[in-house]
Design an enzyme around this catalytic site. Sequence first.
Site, PDB file in Angstrom:
ATOM      1  CG  HIS A  77      87.792  29.968  15.933  1.00 16.44           C
ATOM      2  ND1 HIS A  77      88.853  29.465  15.223  1.00 16.44           N
ATOM      3  CD2 HIS A  77      87.754  29.253  17.082  1.00 16.44           C
ATOM      4  CE1 HIS A  77      89.427  28.485  15.917  1.00 16.44           C
ATOM      5  NE2 HIS A  77      88.780  28.342  17.048  1.00 16.44           N
ATOM      6  CG  ASN A 150      92.296  24.807  15.819  1.00 17.90           C
ATOM      7  OD1 ASN A 150      91.467  25.567  15.307  1.00 17.90           O
ATOM      8  ND2 ASN A 150      92.337  24.561  17.106  1.00 17.90           N
ATOM      9  CG  HIS A 341      77.739  20.999  15.405  1.00 21.20           C
ATOM     10  ND1 HIS A 341      78.561  20.654  16.450  1.00 21.20           N
ATOM     11  CD2 HIS A 341      76.536  20.445  15.707  1.00 21.20           C
ATOM     12  CE1 HIS A 341      77.892  19.929  17.316  1.00 21.20           C
ATOM     13  NE2 HIS A 341      76.662  19.782  16.891  1.00 21.20           N
ATOM     14  CE1 TYR A 364      82.676  23.231  18.817  1.00 25.98           C
ATOM     15  CE2 TYR A 364      82.822  24.697  16.929  1.00 25.98           C
ATOM     16  CZ  TYR A 364      83.427  24.000  17.960  1.00 25.98           C
ATOM     17  OH  TYR A 364      84.783  24.091  18.133  1.00 25.98           O
TER      18      TYR A 364
END
Length: 720
Positions: A77, A150, A341, A364
């Site tokens: 990403h 997503n 996160h 994360y």
Amino acid sequence: MKTSKTQVPDNDKLNDLAKNTVDAESEFLTTNQGLRINDDVNSLKAGERGATLLEDFQLREKITHFDHERIPERIVHARGSAAHGYFELSESMSKYTKAKFLQTPGTRTPVFTRFSTVAGSRGSTDLARDVRGFAVKFYTEEGNFDLVGNNMPVFFIQDAIKFPDLIHAVKPEPNNEIPQAASAHDTFWDFVSLTPESMHMIMWAMSDRAIPRSLRMMEGFGVHTFRFVNENNKSVFVKFHWKPVLGIHSVAWDEAQKISGKDADFHRRDLWEAIESGNFPEWNFGVQIVEEQDEFKFDFDILDPTKLIPEEIVPVQIIGKMVLNRNPENFFAETEQVAFHPGHVVSGIDFSNDPLLQGRLFSYTDTQLSRLGGPNFHEIPINRPTAPVHNNQRDGHMRQTINSGQSSYHPNTTGGGCPFQAKASEGGFVSYNERIDARKVRARSQSFFDHFSQATLFFNSQSEAEKNHIVDAFRFELGKLKVAAIRERVVGMLTKVDKNLAAKVAMGLGIGVPEPEKFLNQNFPADGNPIDFQSIDAKPELKISKALSMAGTVKDTIKTRQIAILAASGVDGDSLGAMKKALEDAGAQTKVIASHLGFIVSENGKQIKVDQSFLTAASVVFDAVYVPDGAKSAAALKDEADAIHFINEAYKHCKAIAASGAGVEFIDATDVRYKPSGENKADKNPDTNGVLINRDVKEFINAIAQHRFWEREKTGKVPA
Ligand code: HDD
């Protein structure tokens, strides 16, 4: 003069909290120590032609800072763009959750939302065939809640332990760093062909969902099943959805590839410009709620992230909306440094035991330590909660907070016992007391082993055009492979999804349809891999889920659509002006495109400003084209190869095209096919196939709202 200002989300509270904000409004250029600079053009030298002196602290400070201006990009990403906005609740969720921001309709919570591609580097193209990240940071009064999702509702793998393998396989190959931002290479498909659980997500990734028209026209999904927990400590399962108000739209694959060359920032620019022009992107926020006692009533496991809960089985309940209304002030400070996160939750939101989610909960924070340089990344303005932060964490790289007092431990008396732990009734987070009584194993539940039936459901639910695009995408991706055996394995796997799909893909690749049962097991890594893809041959009841197709999401609006008007001197200014006004009144944006910048002159001698020349404009970045009346203009366009190409391409990509009067003569010089004028039919006018010849502007507007006329792909083939 304003020189720099540290920004925090536009919210009074946030601004108050940003105590260490540097508001450096000064007329003078200074060093980082605040020393006014007298000369920022010359370094300090021994004589005008002399060597540069080491003493030049001003030069060294500037260069040293510059040398360290880059931080490691996100491992996935990396390419993203973001915006500020708010979330407004419309339906109270108090029955299900105690999360404060979900209690009272009308409550507004500031958000920062970052969209991204997954595989490409920071500088890669926006239009890669890829999953899009859809990450929302809610700055709630009880702390930050990050929904890190997503634009596809499922994922490639079921267990986080396979994530590094998946990403290594899809990233450029390690020996030559090729290809950038593309899954069409051997390592990715090798992994896929050996990982049957990926097949459902692969269907999404090969669909047009992977090439959105705009970030503003994509859905978002929390993917995993989460939990809501209410005041009485009762829990339900929940899936999160974002539904774009403008509908879900994509571009054509040929178009995507061309946009990557013409405007690699296409999505980023579109988001930025929409917000700058006051067309704030909006999504409805929805939840699917599953009562705890219903956990096992589905023909799939709700903990399995390769499965979705069809909306026909559990409807999506809309509970609010998100509006993005402010662009970031500084890309690096905000979009690059924002740290999401999935473990950033608030009281009332909790996790399920989805093994992919559980693994993410570690990853994360860990990644921010190296990406943002240490454990204090929560102090970067964009990451700071609006809720006050009090704890005994101290020091570390780049600590911003100046903690006072003697005590930095708990329990203490030296600090009067502060800060105190909060009871649940005071908002203290208490994990849901789910009963877990099990053996410690490295294993996967049998209920995760149906890898194909939802892939089939997805394929069956697509429109004919969407299905054809999936076939083409497989042919493209697999056609790029060098190792024939990988190609065959994937096609073999496709037979488990849909035999017809497999046959069509095989035909395009010039291979027979392999028998999956024969070779798939043999080719599985001989390492005792416990995944047997045939274990479950599920026969789900639901055969089609309309919600999975984009075709049904066309909205009756052309708001923010980009319309090209092709013209040359001699154009009928009235025809051009009337169309421009009608389109803009309907919310679209128009650009006059001609052979040169500056002005063209209309039939009756008026100057018309040109927005772009054919050199810098391309049909692929527009949604529709109009050619106005005017004999001289049409004749000039006929002589303009780029204008002809423009129209042919717009036609090939199934966009709405309109022409009036002499403009039609120009259309006749292109490869566009249309029905003779005068056959006015009903409003939506399927007969025109999106080519509006001397039709009413309303019909053109309706056609643009339909987004694309995919029918043309069957009959209207043109070389472009
Ligand atoms: Fe992830 C970033 C979404 C699985 C590890 N992920 C990242 C971002 C999004 C997602 C949107 C970008 C956030 C931003 O804009 O900064 N990831 C997902 C979804 C997943 C998923 C929807 C599956 C349902 N991710 C996943 C797994 C792992 C990671 C299984 C590791 C075990 N993801 C990361 C990461 C990243 C990340 C390496 C890179 C940069 C970052 O976190 O901040 O930690």
